[in-house]
Design a protein around this motif. Structure first.
Motif, PDB file in Angstrom:
ATOM      1  N   ALA A  68       4.499  52.651  67.729  1.00  0.00           N
ATOM      2  CA  ALA A  68       4.344  51.197  67.745  1.00  0.00           C
ATOM      3  C   ALA A  68       5.647  50.400  67.727  1.00  0.00           C
ATOM      4  O   ALA A  68       5.635  49.231  68.099  1.00  0.00           O
ATOM      5  N   ASP A  69       6.740  50.992  67.310  1.00  0.00           N
ATOM      6  CA  ASP A  69       7.990  50.248  67.180  1.00  0.00           C
ATOM      7  C   ASP A  69       8.669  50.140  68.549  1.00  0.00           C
ATOM      8  O   ASP A  69       9.616  50.859  68.857  1.00  0.00           O
ATOM      9  N   ALA A  70       8.185  49.207  69.361  1.00  0.00           N
ATOM     10  CA  ALA A  70       8.627  49.084  70.749  1.00  0.00           C
ATOM     11  C   ALA A  70      10.112  48.761  70.879  1.00  0.00           C
ATOM     12  O   ALA A  70      10.763  49.226  71.818  1.00  0.00           O
ATOM     13  N   ASN A  71      10.655  47.989  69.957  1.00  0.00           N
ATOM     14  CA  ASN A  71      12.059  47.593  70.092  1.00  0.00           C
ATOM     15  C   ASN A  71      13.009  48.424  69.224  1.00  0.00           C
ATOM     16  O   ASN A  71      14.209  48.159  69.183  1.00  0.00           O
ATOM     17  N   GLY A  72      12.497  49.413  68.519  1.00  0.00           N
ATOM     18  CA  GLY A  72      13.331  50.342  67.765  1.00  0.00           C
ATOM     19  C   GLY A  72      14.018  49.771  66.533  1.00  0.00           C
ATOM     20  O   GLY A  72      15.000  50.327  66.056  1.00  0.00           O
ATOM     21  N   ASP A  73      13.475  48.692  65.966  1.00  0.00           N
ATOM     22  CA  ASP A  73      14.115  48.066  64.805  1.00  0.00           C
ATOM     23  C   ASP A  73      13.607  48.579  63.459  1.00  0.00           C
ATOM     24  O   ASP A  73      13.934  48.034  62.413  1.00  0.00           O
ATOM     25  N   LYS A  74      12.785  49.622  63.494  1.00  0.00           N
ATOM     26  CA  LYS A  74      12.246  50.276  62.289  1.00  0.00           C
ATOM     27  C   LYS A  74      11.246  49.413  61.519  1.00  0.00           C
ATOM     28  O   LYS A  74      10.987  49.648  60.346  1.00  0.00           O
ATOM     29  N   VAL A  75      10.716  48.405  62.177  1.00  0.00           N
ATOM     30  CA  VAL A  75       9.617  47.612  61.628  1.00  0.00           C
ATOM     31  C   VAL A  75       8.590  47.403  62.735  1.00  0.00           C
ATOM     32  O   VAL A  75       8.919  47.418  63.922  1.00  0.00           O
ATOM     33  N   ILE A  76       7.350  47.208  62.311  1.00  0.00           N
ATOM     34  CA  ILE A  76       6.263  46.965  63.253  1.00  0.00           C
ATOM     35  C   ILE A  76       5.799  45.533  63.038  1.00  0.00           C
ATOM     36  O   ILE A  76       5.340  45.190  61.941  1.00  0.00           O
ATOM     37  N   ASN A  77       5.928  44.712  64.066  1.00  0.00           N
ATOM     38  CA  ASN A  77       5.403  43.354  63.947  1.00  0.00           C
ATOM     39  C   ASN A  77       3.971  43.333  64.474  1.00  0.00           C
ATOM     40  O   ASN A  77       3.474  44.333  65.014  1.00  0.00           O
ATOM     41  N   LEU A  78       3.309  42.219  64.320  1.00  0.00           N
ATOM     42  CA  LEU A  78       1.903  42.120  64.701  1.00  0.00           C
ATOM     43  C   LEU A  78       1.697  42.413  66.180  1.00  0.00           C
ATOM     44  O   LEU A  78       0.762  43.125  66.552  1.00  0.00           O
ATOM     45  N   GLU A  79       2.559  41.894  67.017  1.00  0.00           N
ATOM     46  CA  GLU A  79       2.425  42.127  68.463  1.00  0.00           C
ATOM     47  C   GLU A  79       2.536  43.608  68.797  1.00  0.00           C
ATOM     48  O   GLU A  79       1.751  44.143  69.579  1.00  0.00           O
ATOM     49  N   GLU A  80       3.506  44.284  68.188  1.00  0.00           N
ATOM     50  CA  GLU A  80       3.662  45.718  68.420  1.00  0.00           C
ATOM     51  C   GLU A  80       2.446  46.490  67.912  1.00  0.00           C
ATOM     52  O   GLU A  80       1.974  47.434  68.553  1.00  0.00           O
ATOM     53  N   TRP A  81       1.940  46.090  66.739  1.00  0.00           N
ATOM     54  CA  TRP A  81       0.772  46.731  66.134  1.00  0.00           C
ATOM     55  C   TRP A  81      -0.430  46.646  67.067  1.00  0.00           C
ATOM     56  O   TRP A  81      -1.091  47.644  67.336  1.00  0.00           O
TER      57      TRP A  81
END
Length: 177
Positions: A68-81
């Motif tokens: 789910a971490d599309a941008n590789g920032d080690k967090v999942i935002n709602l859009e990625e989720w």
């Protein structure tokens, strides 16, 4: 494309894993939830069950991040989720196993079912109110025996992730939409 009905469900579900309510899921959110569940069900730190649970949770976080971490920032935002749910592998390899882990933690006696009391504890830790948690329990206890079995829970998960029917029993896993 994830349908509008599923977006609603998945957004609500996201809130349950965002333990600190900061609009993103990171490892600290998963750790906080797992620790709260272990504490609530008297799983002692350092015990075999605790070590197994932590190991599984860490693996699930890695899988979640990988899917789910599309941008590789080690967090999942709602859009990625929400976007991750377009991939059936995400649902089968991450979302369902994470929900199954919480079910197993709530099944304190290991009999393959969760009582109303166990269910209410699990849901309260995830931020679900008592009325909503009770409605969920009643919708998922298909045979009315006062327990949610592993089979009932797994069927509800499949319905939750796969159905656009907002009235379906599995949709109750999101809580009030």
């Amino acid at each position: 494309m994830v349908t509008k009905a599923r977006q609603q469900k998945f957004a609500k579900h996201f809130e349950r894993y965002d333990a600190d309510s900061d609009g993103k899921i990171d490892q600290s959110d998963i750790d906080a939830l797992i620790n709260r569940w272990c504490d609530a069900f008297n799983i002692a730190p350092g015990s075999d069950k605790w070590r197994i649970t932590i190991k599984r949770a860490n693996r699930l976080w890695q899988d979640l991040q990988g899917h789910a971490d599309a941008n590789g920032d080690k967090v999942i935002n709602l859009e990625e989720w929400i976007s991750a749910h377009e991939d059936p592998r995400f649902v089968d390899e991450v979302a369902i196993p994470l929900a199954q882990l919480t079910f197993e933690l709530g099944d304190t006696d290991g009999d393959g079912s969760i009582s109303l009391s166990e269910w209410m504890t699990l849901q309260s830790i995830s931020g679900v109110g008592q009325v909503d948690a009770l409605k969920m329990f009643q919708a998922l206890d298909h045979d009315g025996d006062g327990y949610i079995s592993t089979d009932e829970h797994d069927a509800a998960l499949r319905e939750f992730f796969g159905s656009d029917d907002l009235q379906a029993a599995g949709t109750q896993l999101a809580g009030r939409l």
